[in-house]
Design a protein around this motif. Structure first.
Motif, PDB file in Angstrom:
ATOM      1  N   GLY A 138       1.496  -6.792  28.197  1.00  0.00           N
ATOM      2  CA  GLY A 138       1.478  -7.130  26.786  1.00  0.00           C
ATOM      3  C   GLY A 138       1.882  -5.941  25.931  1.00  0.00           C
ATOM      4  O   GLY A 138       1.783  -4.786  26.346  1.00  0.00           O
ATOM      5  N   LEU A 139       2.339  -6.233  24.729  1.00  0.00           N
ATOM      6  CA  LEU A 139       2.770  -5.180  23.812  1.00  0.00           C
ATOM      7  C   LEU A 139       1.582  -4.310  23.416  1.00  0.00           C
ATOM      8  O   LEU A 139       0.544  -4.833  22.992  1.00  0.00           O
ATOM      9  N   PRO A 140       1.668  -2.989  23.553  1.00  0.00           N
ATOM     10  CA  PRO A 140       0.557  -2.124  23.127  1.00  0.00           C
ATOM     11  C   PRO A 140       0.244  -2.316  21.641  1.00  0.00           C
ATOM     12  O   PRO A 140       1.150  -2.487  20.820  1.00  0.00           O
ATOM     13  N   SER A 141      -1.031  -2.275  21.314  1.00  0.00           N
ATOM     14  CA  SER A 141      -1.438  -2.512  19.926  1.00  0.00           C
ATOM     15  C   SER A 141      -0.852  -1.499  18.933  1.00  0.00           C
ATOM     16  O   SER A 141      -0.525  -1.890  17.798  1.00  0.00           O
ATOM     17  N   PRO A 142      -0.675  -0.211  19.281  1.00  0.00           N
ATOM     18  CA  PRO A 142      -0.032   0.683  18.312  1.00  0.00           C
ATOM     19  C   PRO A 142       1.399   0.272  17.968  1.00  0.00           C
ATOM     20  O   PRO A 142       1.828   0.407  16.813  1.00  0.00           O
ATOM     21  N   THR A 143       2.136  -0.231  18.962  1.00  0.00           N
ATOM     22  CA  THR A 143       3.505  -0.663  18.686  1.00  0.00           C
ATOM     23  C   THR A 143       3.516  -1.914  17.823  1.00  0.00           C
ATOM     24  O   THR A 143       4.347  -2.046  16.908  1.00  0.00           O
ATOM     25  N   ALA A 144       2.605  -2.850  18.101  1.00  0.00           N
ATOM     26  CA  ALA A 144       2.505  -4.039  17.258  1.00  0.00           C
ATOM     27  C   ALA A 144       2.157  -3.646  15.824  1.00  0.00           C
ATOM     28  O   ALA A 144       2.713  -4.188  14.857  1.00  0.00           O
ATOM     29  N   ALA A 145       1.252  -2.688  15.682  1.00  0.00           N
ATOM     30  CA  ALA A 145       0.905  -2.206  14.344  1.00  0.00           C
ATOM     31  C   ALA A 145       2.106  -1.552  13.677  1.00  0.00           C
ATOM     32  O   ALA A 145       2.285  -1.680  12.456  1.00  0.00           O
ATOM     33  N   ALA A 146       2.912  -0.835  14.451  1.00  0.00           N
ATOM     34  CA  ALA A 146       4.093  -0.191  13.882  1.00  0.00           C
ATOM     35  C   ALA A 146       5.086  -1.219  13.352  1.00  0.00           C
ATOM     36  O   ALA A 146       5.744  -0.978  12.329  1.00  0.00           O
ATOM     37  N   LEU A 147       5.207  -2.367  14.027  1.00  0.00           N
ATOM     38  CA  LEU A 147       6.100  -3.415  13.533  1.00  0.00           C
ATOM     39  C   LEU A 147       5.641  -3.925  12.174  1.00  0.00           C
ATOM     40  O   LEU A 147       6.432  -4.033  11.235  1.00  0.00           O
ATOM     41  N   VAL A 148       4.355  -4.251  12.076  1.00  0.00           N
ATOM     42  CA  VAL A 148       3.838  -4.834  10.841  1.00  0.00           C
ATOM     43  C   VAL A 148       3.776  -3.788   9.728  1.00  0.00           C
ATOM     44  O   VAL A 148       4.245  -4.023   8.608  1.00  0.00           O
ATOM     45  N   ALA A 149       3.209  -2.628  10.031  1.00  0.00           N
ATOM     46  CA  ALA A 149       3.071  -1.588   9.007  1.00  0.00           C
ATOM     47  C   ALA A 149       4.428  -1.028   8.607  1.00  0.00           C
ATOM     48  O   ALA A 149       4.657  -0.718   7.424  1.00  0.00           O
ATOM     49  N   GLY A 150       5.335  -0.873   9.566  1.00  0.00           N
ATOM     50  CA  GLY A 150       6.665  -0.371   9.240  1.00  0.00           C
ATOM     51  C   GLY A 150       7.421  -1.318   8.328  1.00  0.00           C
ATOM     52  O   GLY A 150       8.127  -0.885   7.394  1.00  0.00           O
ATOM     53  N   LEU A 151       7.274  -2.629   8.574  1.00  0.00           N
ATOM     54  CA  LEU A 151       7.939  -3.607   7.717  1.00  0.00           C
ATOM     55  C   LEU A 151       7.366  -3.569   6.301  1.00  0.00           C
ATOM     56  O   LEU A 151       8.111  -3.618   5.312  1.00  0.00           O
ATOM     57  N   ALA A 152       6.029  -3.473   6.201  1.00  0.00           N
ATOM     58  CA  ALA A 152       5.406  -3.409   4.870  1.00  0.00           C
ATOM     59  C   ALA A 152       5.770  -2.116   4.152  1.00  0.00           C
ATOM     60  O   ALA A 152       5.972  -2.106   2.928  1.00  0.00           O
ATOM     61  N   TRP A 153       5.837  -1.020   4.894  1.00  0.00           N
ATOM     62  CA  TRP A 153       6.215   0.266   4.305  1.00  0.00           C
ATOM     63  C   TRP A 153       7.652   0.222   3.805  1.00  0.00           C
ATOM     64  O   TRP A 153       7.956   0.660   2.685  1.00  0.00           O
ATOM     65  N   LEU A 154       8.538  -0.341   4.633  1.00  0.00           N
ATOM     66  CA  LEU A 154       9.945  -0.413   4.256  1.00  0.00           C
ATOM     67  C   LEU A 154      10.142  -1.327   3.050  1.00  0.00           C
ATOM     68  O   LEU A 154      10.943  -1.024   2.155  1.00  0.00           O
ATOM     69  N   GLY A 155       9.416  -2.445   3.024  1.00  0.00           N
ATOM     70  CA  GLY A 155       9.628  -3.419   1.954  1.00  0.00           C
ATOM     71  C   GLY A 155       8.501  -3.475   0.954  1.00  0.00           C
ATOM     72  O   GLY A 155       8.206  -4.551   0.421  1.00  0.00           O
ATOM     73  N   PRO A 217      10.277   5.014   7.152  1.00  0.00           N
ATOM     74  CA  PRO A 217       9.933   3.629   7.497  1.00  0.00           C
ATOM     75  C   PRO A 217      11.026   2.914   8.281  1.00  0.00           C
ATOM     76  O   PRO A 217      10.739   2.171   9.227  1.00  0.00           O
ATOM     77  N   ALA A 218      12.285   3.132   7.915  1.00  0.00           N
ATOM     78  CA  ALA A 218      13.380   2.441   8.589  1.00  0.00           C
ATOM     79  C   ALA A 218      13.510   2.900  10.038  1.00  0.00           C
ATOM     80  O   ALA A 218      13.663   2.084  10.957  1.00  0.00           O
ATOM     81  N   VAL A 219      13.448   4.209  10.255  1.00  0.00           N
ATOM     82  CA  VAL A 219      13.621   4.736  11.615  1.00  0.00           C
ATOM     83  C   VAL A 219      12.430   4.369  12.499  1.00  0.00           C
ATOM     84  O   VAL A 219      12.589   3.941  13.647  1.00  0.00           O
ATOM     85  N   LEU A 220      11.221   4.513  11.982  1.00  0.00           N
ATOM     86  CA  LEU A 220      10.030   4.186  12.773  1.00  0.00           C
ATOM     87  C   LEU A 220       9.970   2.699  13.091  1.00  0.00           C
ATOM     88  O   LEU A 220       9.591   2.306  14.200  1.00  0.00           O
ATOM     89  N   LEU A 221      10.357   1.852  12.131  1.00  0.00           N
ATOM     90  CA  LEU A 221      10.401   0.416  12.385  1.00  0.00           C
ATOM     91  C   LEU A 221      11.455   0.081  13.437  1.00  0.00           C
ATOM     92  O   LEU A 221      11.218  -0.757  14.321  1.00  0.00           O
ATOM     93  N   ALA A 222      12.606   0.747  13.361  1.00  0.00           N
ATOM     94  CA  ALA A 222      13.662   0.508  14.349  1.00  0.00           C
ATOM     95  C   ALA A 222      13.213   0.919  15.751  1.00  0.00           C
ATOM     96  O   ALA A 222      13.471   0.211  16.731  1.00  0.00           O
ATOM     97  N   LEU A 223      12.525   2.054  15.859  1.00  0.00           N
ATOM     98  CA  LEU A 223      12.024   2.497  17.163  1.00  0.00           C
ATOM     99  C   LEU A 223      11.011   1.501  17.728  1.00  0.00           C
ATOM    100  O   LEU A 223      11.040   1.176  18.926  1.00  0.00           O
ATOM    101  N   ALA A 224      10.102   1.021  16.866  1.00  0.00           N
ATOM    102  CA  ALA A 224       9.114   0.042  17.321  1.00  0.00           C
ATOM    103  C   ALA A 224       9.790  -1.252  17.753  1.00  0.00           C
ATOM    104  O   ALA A 224       9.405  -1.861  18.763  1.00  0.00           O
ATOM    105  N   ALA A 225      10.803  -1.686  17.005  1.00  0.00           N
ATOM    106  CA  ALA A 225      11.506  -2.922  17.349  1.00  0.00           C
ATOM    107  C   ALA A 225      12.263  -2.778  18.671  1.00  0.00           C
ATOM    108  O   ALA A 225      12.282  -3.707  19.496  1.00  0.00           O
TER     109      ALA A 225
END
Length: 249
Positions: A138-155, A217-225
């Motif tokens: 399963g996806l590690p919880s920090p990476t899942a958090a990075a997807l959600v938080a990175g998207l909110a940070w970016l937008g 935010p863009a780079v960290l979100l891209a890495l998480a994705a």
């Protein structure tokens, strides 16, 4: 979770390791701050705080392994900290930022994420002794958090139009579902920080840090994705190879 106290004098005198648990406390503080910032509408600060929690969370494990200060207390404390920083905080951030515009659908997506984070951590703890350390199930919880938080940070300043709200709900719910999936993700815990690496690796790290500095935010979100996509893409590749081999004459 039940607490089982050992009443023996030796157990009462036993202390805890300071350094790794201090770092875990830093991760917990950052996650708690992210919740408060999200509730006040400071979405960019809340998103950044989740990534600060990720930094401390990765650091405490490495420090514990390098200094041989691992303990059962530290494992349980780290898990509870993860639930706050990577379970509750991203869900509150997503709902406060965009999902509340969808009404019941929005809080349902946020709850799916938070509940899946809890299930992911419970499964990880129950399989800690027998699981393959080279992979996560399963996806590690920090990476899942990075997807959600990175998207909110970016937008953080996006208007709440239909595409943004539905897209945020889809990312939040999908991140939660991937946490409880059976996809196998490569673990990064096996990296030897004391070992030698080729010079291009150091250069790549420097360039990555520069890119993060330019647009965090863009780079960290891209890495998480990218990391999130590795397991589904790998599974599809293996499925296609097996199907092709089975159909070959």
């Amino acid at each position: 979770m039940e607490e089982r106290d050992d009443p023996s004098p030796a157990a009462r005198r036993r202390g805890i390791y300071l350094l790794p648990n201090l770092l875990t406390t830093g991760a917990l503080f950052a996650g708690f701050y992210a919740i408060l910032a999200a509730m006040k509408g400071e979405y960019h600060q809340a998103g950044a705080a989740v990534f600060v929690a990720m930094f401390f969370d990765g650091l405490d494990g490495q420090v514990a392994r390098l200094t041989h200060t691992q303990s059962d207390f530290g494992i349980q404390y780290d898990s509870l900290s993860d639930m706050v920083s990577f379970g509750v905080a991203p869900a509150v951030l997503a709902f406060s930022w965009m999902l509340h515009h969808l009404g019941k659908l929005g809080w349902a997506a946020a709850f799916v994420y938070a509940s899946c984070a809890a299930l992911r951590l419970a499964r990880f703890n129950s399989q800690a002794g027998s699981a393959d350390r080279r992979h996560f199930i399963g996806l590690p919880s920090p990476t899942a958090a990075a997807l959600v938080a990175g998207l909110a940070w970016l937008g953080h300043d996006w208007p709440p139009h239909f595409a943004a709200t539905v897209g945020a709900a889809a990312v939040t719910a999908l991140a939660g579902i991937l946490m409880v999936s059976n996809f196998r993700y490569r673990s990064l815990k096996g990296i030897d920080l004391r070992g030698r690496v080729p010079f291009p690796v150091i250069l790549g790290v420097v360039l990555l840090l520069v890119a993060i500095t330019v647009d965090p935010p863009a780079v960290l979100l891209a890495l998480a994705a990218l990391y999130t996509a590795t397991a589904p893409v790998g599974w599809l590749w293996e499925w296609w190879r097996r199907r092709t081999a089975a159909g070959a004459p």
